[in-house]
Write a protein that holds these residues in place. Sequence first.
Motif, PDB file in Angstrom:
ATOM      1  N   HIS A   1      10.743  64.327 -95.086  1.00 54.83           N
ATOM      2  CA  HIS A   1      12.175  64.360 -95.409  1.00 54.83           C
ATOM      3  C   HIS A   1      12.498  65.633 -96.171  1.00 54.83           C
ATOM      4  CE1 HIS A   1      13.010  60.211 -94.184  1.00 54.83           C
ATOM      5  NE2 HIS A   1      11.829  59.917 -94.706  1.00 54.83           N
ATOM      6  N   GLU A   2      13.726  66.116 -95.991  1.00 52.81           N
ATOM      7  CA  GLU A   2      14.199  67.248 -96.770  1.00 52.81           C
ATOM      8  C   GLU A   2      14.771  66.747 -98.089  1.00 52.81           C
ATOM      9  OE1 GLU A   2      16.914  69.611 -94.488  1.00 52.81           O
ATOM     10  OE2 GLU A   2      15.605  69.604 -92.718  1.00 52.81           O
ATOM     11  N   LEU A   3      14.615  67.563 -99.137  1.00 54.50           N
ATOM     12  CA  LEU A   3      15.202  67.206-100.429  1.00 54.50           C
ATOM     13  C   LEU A   3      16.715  67.427-100.416  1.00 54.50           C
ATOM     14  CD1 LEU A   3      12.620  68.689-102.970  1.00 54.50           C
ATOM     15  CD2 LEU A   3      12.780  66.354-102.092  1.00 54.50           C
ATOM     16  N   ARG A   4      17.156  68.407 -99.656  1.00 54.75           N
ATOM     17  CA  ARG A   4      18.587  68.711 -99.602  1.00 54.75           C
ATOM     18  C   ARG A   4      19.371  67.466 -99.180  1.00 54.75           C
ATOM     19  NH1 ARG A   4      21.349  73.178 -99.883  1.00 54.75           N
ATOM     20  NH2 ARG A   4      19.397  74.367 -99.844  1.00 54.75           N
ATOM     21  N   GLY A   5      20.412  67.175 -99.943  1.00 56.96           N
ATOM     22  CA  GLY A   5      21.264  66.038 -99.629  1.00 56.96           C
ATOM     23  C   GLY A   5      20.809  64.736-100.243  1.00 56.96           C
ATOM     24  N   SER A   6      19.634  64.715-100.871  1.00 54.81           N
ATOM     25  CA  SER A   6      19.144  63.485-101.500  1.00 54.81           C
ATOM     26  C   SER A   6      19.546  63.462-102.974  1.00 54.81           C
ATOM     27  CB  SER A   6      17.625  63.371-101.359  1.00 54.81           C
ATOM     28  OG  SER A   6      16.982  64.435-102.016  1.00 54.81           O
ATOM     29  N   THR A   7      19.329  62.327-103.607  1.00 57.66           N
ATOM     30  CA  THR A   7      19.734  62.135-105.001  1.00 57.66           C
ATOM     31  C   THR A   7      18.514  61.963-105.882  1.00 57.66           C
ATOM     32  OG1 THR A   7      21.824  61.100-104.341  1.00 57.66           O
ATOM     33  CG2 THR A   7      21.046  60.666-106.582  1.00 57.66           C
ATOM     34  N   LEU A   8      18.470  62.748-106.941  1.00 58.17           N
ATOM     35  CA  LEU A   8      17.400  62.673-107.928  1.00 58.17           C
ATOM     36  C   LEU A   8      17.941  62.027-109.192  1.00 58.17           C
ATOM     37  CD1 LEU A   8      14.595  63.402-109.111  1.00 58.17           C
ATOM     38  CD2 LEU A   8      15.558  65.643-109.718  1.00 58.17           C
ATOM     39  N   GLY A   9      17.280  60.981-109.647  1.00 58.29           N
ATOM     40  CA  GLY A   9      17.667  60.318-110.888  1.00 58.29           C
ATOM     41  C   GLY A   9      16.678  60.655-111.993  1.00 58.29           C
ATOM     42  N   LEU A  10      17.159  61.243-113.080  1.00 57.11           N
ATOM     43  CA  LEU A  10      16.322  61.605-114.216  1.00 57.11           C
ATOM     44  C   LEU A  10      16.475  60.571-115.328  1.00 57.11           C
ATOM     45  CD1 LEU A  10      17.185  65.410-114.443  1.00 57.11           C
ATOM     46  CD2 LEU A  10      15.220  64.366-113.302  1.00 57.11           C
ATOM     47  N   ILE A  11      15.367  59.996-115.747  1.00 57.75           N
ATOM     48  CA  ILE A  11      15.386  59.084-116.890  1.00 57.75           C
ATOM     49  C   ILE A  11      14.977  59.901-118.102  1.00 57.75           C
ATOM     50  CG2 ILE A  11      14.411  57.000-117.907  1.00 57.75           C
ATOM     51  CD1 ILE A  11      13.996  55.909-115.128  1.00 57.75           C
TER      52      ILE A  11
END
Length: 350
Positions: free
Chosen positions: A161-171
């Motif tokens: 999968h490409e990272l572009r367009g995905s969502t990263l959640g930082l805790i």
Amino acid sequence: MTSPSPQRGTYPVPGAARDEETVPRILITTDYLLPGDEVDHQLRAHGHTTVHAPQLARGGPDQLVAALDGIDAALVAHEPLTAEVLSAAPRLRAIVRTGVGYDSIDVAAAARLGITVSNLPGINANAVAEYTLGLLLTAARRLLQSASGVAAGRWPREDGHELRGSTLGLIGYGAAARAVVPLARAFGMEVLCTTGVPEHERSDPSVRFVALPELLASSDYVSVHTALTDRTRGLLDASAFRRMKSTAVLINTARGAIVDEHALADAVRTGEIAAAALDVVSEEPLPADSPLRDVEGIVVFSHLAGQTAEARAAAGREGAAEVVAALEGRPRFAVNAHLLPRTSRARADG
């Protein structure tokens, strides 16, 4: 006649004559700091004596107590400096962690004993941020599966999968998490964050701050960057994994105990979440009976996020400078200054 050993909480006057008994002795347990290196010379140039004792954590409390005998300050890695150990070190006045986390030190007990405890905030933030992106790419593009397949004589060609367009959640929103943000945005990711940092310190318009339940439900990748406290211990448990997407990947470069490892193993094994890349675990090295072993989709690394030559060099230099400052009564990064007795606190506050 030699002078008596200095009492805890007293500080020598810089430049004053000192006999052998009053020369501060510095214990160094961080394994990449060696006799004769830059840090050793830095401390000795200030008139201190150094004692190197790496890998102390493996020897138990008795070995720690023995190593701290006659020691004025300690530049340490992850040794468990408990109240019992600290109370058996009457000369100890300052502890400096060559890193950010200090959960292995009983900071309240240290304060009661008049010992300052310092860390080095942000010292390895760039290293951790780059490593975090490495884990994201490794998971997204199935790099380990490809390499292990080729080594086994196969030629894997599954889609990644490409990272572009995905969502990263930082805790968490400390220095490392903040350093991740521009890297993730450069890859075209949306960044969410949940944090206890006050609103007036959340100044990055490229980050959307949300509550933990929304972050878990919305993120394709969840990356842990918070400190281990009573509040965060076991924060990511079975109920947290049930909130996450079935395609989500967990990344942890913070502290292993923030994750309930039994619940994580169950979640990945049953497909509740897709995978996990862990640089830290609750017990290191990973024990043979860990629930994380032999779970397809869980990869454990050997606590390398902050371990670059650049970060280590900076940690050594800054750690030595903090030891010198603390012994002169002016620590810059004391995490327990607010808990110290009034006289010690005045010194710690400069």
